[in-house]
Motif scaffolding. Structure first.
Motif, PDB file in Angstrom:
ATOM      1  N   HIS A  63       0.885  -5.586   8.499  1.00 49.04           N
ATOM      2  CA  HIS A  63       1.798  -6.506   8.849  1.00 49.04           C
ATOM      3  C   HIS A  63       1.182  -8.008   9.210  1.00 49.04           C
ATOM      4  CE1 HIS A  63       5.268  -8.786  10.604  1.00 49.04           C
ATOM      5  NE2 HIS A  63       4.660  -8.820  11.550  1.00 49.04           N
ATOM      6  N   ARG A 108       0.894  -1.322  -0.051  1.00 50.68           N
ATOM      7  CA  ARG A 108      -0.269   0.081   0.069  1.00 50.68           C
ATOM      8  C   ARG A 108       0.721   1.229   0.021  1.00 50.68           C
ATOM      9  NH1 ARG A 108      -5.300  -0.514   0.447  1.00 50.68           N
ATOM     10  NH2 ARG A 108      -6.491  -2.462   0.877  1.00 50.68           N
ATOM     11  N   PRO A 119      -2.777   2.100   5.603  1.00 46.66           N
ATOM     12  CA  PRO A 119      -1.404   1.537   5.538  1.00 46.66           C
ATOM     13  C   PRO A 119      -1.397  -0.179   5.231  1.00 46.66           C
ATOM     14  CG  PRO A 119      -1.958   1.569   7.989  1.00 46.66           C
ATOM     15  CD  PRO A 119      -3.169   2.016   7.082  1.00 46.66           C
ATOM     16  N   GLN A 120      -0.255  -0.452   4.912  1.00 42.72           N
ATOM     17  CA  GLN A 120       0.058  -1.802   4.692  1.00 42.72           C
ATOM     18  C   GLN A 120       0.164  -2.565   6.031  1.00 42.72           C
ATOM     19  OE1 GLN A 120       0.474  -3.406   1.969  1.00 42.72           O
ATOM     20  NE2 GLN A 120       1.867  -5.084   2.019  1.00 42.72           N
ATOM     21  N   SER A 177       2.204   3.281   3.242  1.00 42.67           N
ATOM     22  CA  SER A 177       3.626   2.538   3.995  1.00 42.67           C
ATOM     23  C   SER A 177       4.609   2.708   2.999  1.00 42.67           C
ATOM     24  CB  SER A 177       3.296   1.273   4.344  1.00 42.67           C
ATOM     25  OG  SER A 177       2.225   0.986   5.287  1.00 42.67           O
ATOM     26  N   ARG A 178       4.670   2.552   1.763  1.00 38.71           N
ATOM     27  CA  ARG A 178       5.650   2.272   0.780  1.00 38.71           C
ATOM     28  C   ARG A 178       6.220   3.545   0.663  1.00 38.71           C
ATOM     29  NH1 ARG A 178       4.667   2.241  -4.663  1.00 38.71           N
ATOM     30  NH2 ARG A 178       2.712   1.530  -4.000  1.00 38.71           N
ATOM     31  N   GLN A 232       1.316   9.320   8.185  1.00 42.98           N
ATOM     32  CA  GLN A 232       0.768   8.503   7.168  1.00 42.98           C
ATOM     33  C   GLN A 232      -0.498   9.037   6.556  1.00 42.98           C
ATOM     34  OE1 GLN A 232       0.614   4.488   8.718  1.00 42.98           O
ATOM     35  NE2 GLN A 232       2.727   4.229   7.832  1.00 42.98           N
TER      36      GLN A 232
END
Length: 542
Positions: free
Chosen positions: A385, A342, A382-383, A345-346, A353
């Protein structure tokens, strides 16, 4: 200082898809109607009001076909069937009808480069070397020492070849070994794929995204791929050790695309086709596959999807790839999708963010081309985990820990911030919902006028009503990094789009500032000061 205008007069603005915003839905993770932990077609239909409320022009629906799900739907066992985990053909028909009621176009994936090894075509092809479908896949004899026919490496891991004892030959697979490559050089295979397209067009779809289409034809001579020079690029898997000149990108691919375009045009001129094109030859192939009136409408590039940072240079270089030459097609862009981490996050890189999500949305909506918005991007997700023991992505599992894989972009949509699993389902979903996504849930952002969700709606609405944003030419402005600026112009309308991509405030405004009026902004720019992660769109007065 201004650069050369890009895209002057390349297309008629009468096509619905010209400059459209399309919303990507990943069915496993969008909405779960039967509470089995996996999203489905009835769930999508029930949530289409949310998609329509964004103001997008249509939906790109990722695969829902019958599949063993080893690559989560991109390994198709029946091109004309709906996998039971997603519902039925009747459910699909209801989805099409509801989308059209809401004024949404529906684009579906077509995967023509490979099938599942469970597909009936492959089951027959592998039985012997003389059956009716013996040449429907890519088979080759072993070298004298029993090794594979050449050095080609698959995208996910290891060689492109797997031995099959029934045929006494190797078969080609550019992805998983359970995804054998179709021999699209074969006219009978081409016709079968065209018949598949016709099946879905008859059910009312508005077009197709062609997955990995540059992998659909190989070099029949099976020429070895040359190695990449030592020290060039990252190397986390064997695929990255060679140039992929011969296992893909055959010059006959455009001829097949012309056949497909001819079929689609028979259903009327408003159907849309977009190619997914990745790899080191992608820029050339995107233009090749869309050149002229008898190929595809657009191509979907990875220029932004795998970029580590958002920089002015990246945007300017990407703009320059599509200068608007005679016969040139039309690009499509995305910052996030089901295969890429995403964007928040990248690219945020430890910064705020939510501020970055707002900035990225404005940059995306200001670009020339079609825009693909990935589910949850309108929320600024966000990405996620995903711990190793909960990974489902075969690429991530095979290459752990060098790559985190694709699961972090595929977690379920958070619909309700105060419900288990964000309201996606009551039981454990197929991938976990991260706690940080709950604060960004749809219901919480709906009631906040300043939310990322409501900003998304404003920016999409602005793009829809401003011809310069939707389909106008684009003219880069030469500014020192981290400033990014360009103008958009069409039908006598001229817009200035300016952004500070950096971490510090920068003083800047156009030299003729009094002739511009700001119509949308993020990050609080005022006067000459552009704070970090801020931007604005202004219209030229008079």
């Amino acid at each position: 200082m201004h650069g050369t205008a890009v895209g002057r007069g390349t297309l008629s603005g009468n096509c619905w898809w010209h400059g459209a915003v399309l919303y990507q839905i990943y069915p496993r993770s969008f909405a779960d109607a039967n509470n089995d932990g996996i999203g489905d077609l009835p769930g999508i239909t029930a949530r289409l009001d949310h998609v329509a409320s964004l103001g997008v022009d249509g939906i790109w629906l990722s695969p829902f076909y019958t599949s063993p799900m080893k690559d989560f739907g991109y390994d198709i066992a029946d091109y004309r069937g709906v996998d039971p985990i997603f519902g039925t053909l009747d459910d699909f028909d209801r989805l099409v009808a509801r989308a059209h009621e809401l004024g949404l176009k529906l684009i579906i994936d077509q995967v023509y480069s490979h099938t599942s090894d469970q597909h009936e075509w492959f089951r027959e092809s592998r039985t012997d070397r003389t059956n009716a479908k013996a040449d429907w896949y890519v088979w080759a004899d072993a070298k004298p020492d029993g090794s594979p026919p050449n050095n080609w490496q698959s995208v996910f891991h290891g060689p492109c070849w797997t031995w099959d004892a029934r045929r006494g030959q190797y078969y080609l697979h550019n992805f998983l070994s359970s995804q054998p490559d179709l021999n699209v050089h074969n006219p009978d295979v081409q016709q079968a794929l065209l018949d598949t397209a016709r099946f879905w067009l008859d059910r009312g779809v508005d077009g197709f995204r062609l997955d990995a289409i540059n992998f659909s034809m190989h070099d029949p001579a099976l020429t070895d791929n040359p190695p990449v020079a030592p020290g060039v690029g990252k190397r986390t898997r064997p695929f990255e050790f060679q140039h992929h000149f011969h296992n893909q990108s055959h010059p006959d691919i455009p001829l097949f695309l012309q056949r497909l375009r001819g079929l689609i045009d028979g259903y009327g001129g408003d159907r849309f086709t977009v190619a997914e094109v990745g790899g080191e030859q992608a820029d050339r192939e995107m233009k090749l596959f869309t050149h002229g009136p008898d190929r595809l409408n657009s191509a979907y590039g990875f220029n932004f999807l795998y970029a580590d940072r958002l920089t002015p240079e990246l945007v300017h270089d990407t703009i320059a790839l599509w200068p608007g030459e005679d016969g040139e097609g039309w690009p499509s862009w995305a910052f996030s999708n089901h295969d890429a981490p995403r964007v928040v996050s990248r690219w945020a890189a430890g910064r705020d963010q939510r501020a970055f999500a707002r900035l990225a949305l404005m940059v995306l909506m200001a670009l020339r081309g079609n825009i693909f918005l990935y589910q949850g991007e309108e929320l600024g997700l966000p990405q996620a985990h995903v711990p190793f023991e909960q990974l489902r992505d075969p690429e991530a599992i095979a290459n752990w820990p060098a790559t985190q894989g694709r699961d972090g972009a595929r977690t379920p949509m958070p619909w309700h911030g105060d419900m288990p699993n964000g309201g996606f389902c009551d039981i454990a979903p197929w991938l976990p919902v991260p706690p940080e996504h709950l604060d960004l849930a749809v219901d919480l952002q709906e009631v906040d006028p300043g939310s990322i969700l409501n900003l998304s709606r404003r920016l999409i609405a602005l793009r829809k009503v401003r011809p310069a944003l939707r389909a106008g030419e684009i003219r880069p402005i030469d500014l020192p990094a981290p400033l990014l600026a360009f103008e958009r112009e069409a039908d006598g309308e001229r817009l200035l789009c300016a952004f500070n991509l950096g971490n510090e405030a920068v003083a800047w405004q156009p030299s003729d500032a009094a002739t511009w009026r700001m119509i949308e902004a993020v990050g609080g720019p005022e006067g000459e000061l552009l704070p970090p992660l801020s931007g604005f769109i202004a219209e030229r007065l008079g």
